[in-house]
Motif scaffolding. Sequence first.
Motif, PDB file in Angstrom:
ATOM      1  N   GLY A 125       4.814 -12.897 -19.785  1.00  0.00           N
ATOM      2  CA  GLY A 125       6.000 -12.685 -18.971  1.00  0.00           C
ATOM      3  C   GLY A 125       6.128 -13.765 -17.922  1.00  0.00           C
ATOM      4  O   GLY A 125       5.254 -14.616 -17.749  1.00  0.00           O
ATOM      5  N   ILE A 126       7.263 -13.752 -17.224  1.00  0.00           N
ATOM      6  CA  ILE A 126       7.551 -14.706 -16.156  1.00  0.00           C
ATOM      7  C   ILE A 126       7.881 -13.920 -14.896  1.00  0.00           C
ATOM      8  O   ILE A 126       8.611 -12.925 -14.946  1.00  0.00           O
ATOM      9  N   ILE A 127       7.332 -14.361 -13.764  1.00  0.00           N
ATOM     10  CA  ILE A 127       7.658 -13.769 -12.473  1.00  0.00           C
ATOM     11  C   ILE A 127       8.363 -14.834 -11.640  1.00  0.00           C
ATOM     12  O   ILE A 127       7.843 -15.940 -11.464  1.00  0.00           O
ATOM     13  N   VAL A 128       9.554 -14.501 -11.150  1.00  0.00           N
ATOM     14  CA  VAL A 128      10.312 -15.416 -10.293  1.00  0.00           C
ATOM     15  C   VAL A 128      10.319 -14.830  -8.886  1.00  0.00           C
ATOM     16  O   VAL A 128      10.859 -13.750  -8.660  1.00  0.00           O
ATOM     17  N   GLU A 129       9.686 -15.532  -7.943  1.00  0.00           N
ATOM     18  CA  GLU A 129       9.697 -15.083  -6.551  1.00  0.00           C
ATOM     19  C   GLU A 129      10.723 -15.881  -5.768  1.00  0.00           C
ATOM     20  O   GLU A 129      10.683 -17.115  -5.738  1.00  0.00           O
ATOM     21  N   THR A 130      11.659 -15.180  -5.123  1.00  0.00           N
ATOM     22  CA  THR A 130      12.694 -15.847  -4.346  1.00  0.00           C
ATOM     23  C   THR A 130      12.264 -15.985  -2.890  1.00  0.00           C
ATOM     24  O   THR A 130      11.313 -15.345  -2.446  1.00  0.00           O
ATOM     25  N   THR A 131      12.986 -16.791  -2.139  1.00  0.00           N
ATOM     26  CA  THR A 131      12.747 -16.856  -0.695  1.00  0.00           C
ATOM     27  C   THR A 131      13.250 -15.576  -0.043  1.00  0.00           C
ATOM     28  O   THR A 131      14.026 -14.809  -0.625  1.00  0.00           O
ATOM     29  N   GLY A 132      12.821 -15.364   1.193  1.00  0.00           N
ATOM     30  CA  GLY A 132      13.208 -14.141   1.888  1.00  0.00           C
ATOM     31  C   GLY A 132      14.680 -14.036   2.201  1.00  0.00           C
ATOM     32  O   GLY A 132      15.189 -12.946   2.461  1.00  0.00           O
TER      33      GLY A 132
END
Length: 320
Positions: A91-98
């Motif tokens: 899988g892929i995890i995309v973490e965005t900025t706050g």
Amino acid sequence: MSDTLIPVTVLTGYLGAGKTTLLNRLLTENHGKKYAVVINEFGELGVDNDLVVDSDEEVFEMNNGCICCTVRGDLIRIVGGLMKRAQKFDGIIVETTGLANPAPVAQTFFVDEDVKAKTRLDAIITVADAKHLLTRLEDSPEAADQIAFADVIVLNKLDLVTPEELKAVEDRIRQINRFADIHKATRGDVPADKLLGLNAFDLQRVLASVPDFLEDDSHTHNEHLSSISLSTDQPLDAEKFNTWIGHILQTQGQDLLRTKGILSYKNEDRRFAFQAVHMIADGDFLAPWKADEKRTSRLVFIGRDLNRPALRRGFESCVA
């Protein structure tokens, strides 16, 4: 076909809510799977190299700035590169900025045909700071957007609030988002199986676990944010619905965070799942209605300045 698509989890939440702590936990937990991680503003979020090495994950850094239309091409490029060796990832995890609105991230997985053909949006997870969320909802539209978009909410920093404060935060969350699963945590201590591989972005699964969540009426929030639910037991005309919803998304799409529904079309035994992120719509036929099942069409809008009477009249005009 969905079994062959790589699941993508979008991890969002306001500045300081604990996204990085949660991500660290997910990367180091012994779940036996391998995830590629895409992080916006890698240095600012501070995922250290030791963590990346120890967890044996691959981390990719986005260009400067929040994930939005200006860097969507970068996200498409990174995901496209991952797909060329997709067999290496579970899988892929995309973490965005706050400060990111999750909408452009979700749109990416519907807009680009190559990405859409190889991935599926598994869930949008929002990490919320139980101590400061109420304040953030008053002064930041991004915080409200992140809650409204969530399929799963991790209510973090429970050790900093009293039971009374916690209840107030939960009540406020439910005013914005009635259907997201809420997991309470102190330092992002939520097991990976509660967050990854959920297929939570699929409306059919949501309705299976919470059949009546679309039946709630509007719930108003600051900045005119609300959810509106519509339903009818009469079969819909597919052409009428497509014409109407197309017009709604085209004219009001900027104010519509999410639109989701399960529809019963005339002369069609299969249920139709419809969902949209702002102006970008997607839909497909699902399993047939059961013989003893009431064929009720349900549609929910989440957005700003929604005109409930007008939307209801428009929806009812789509009856066959």
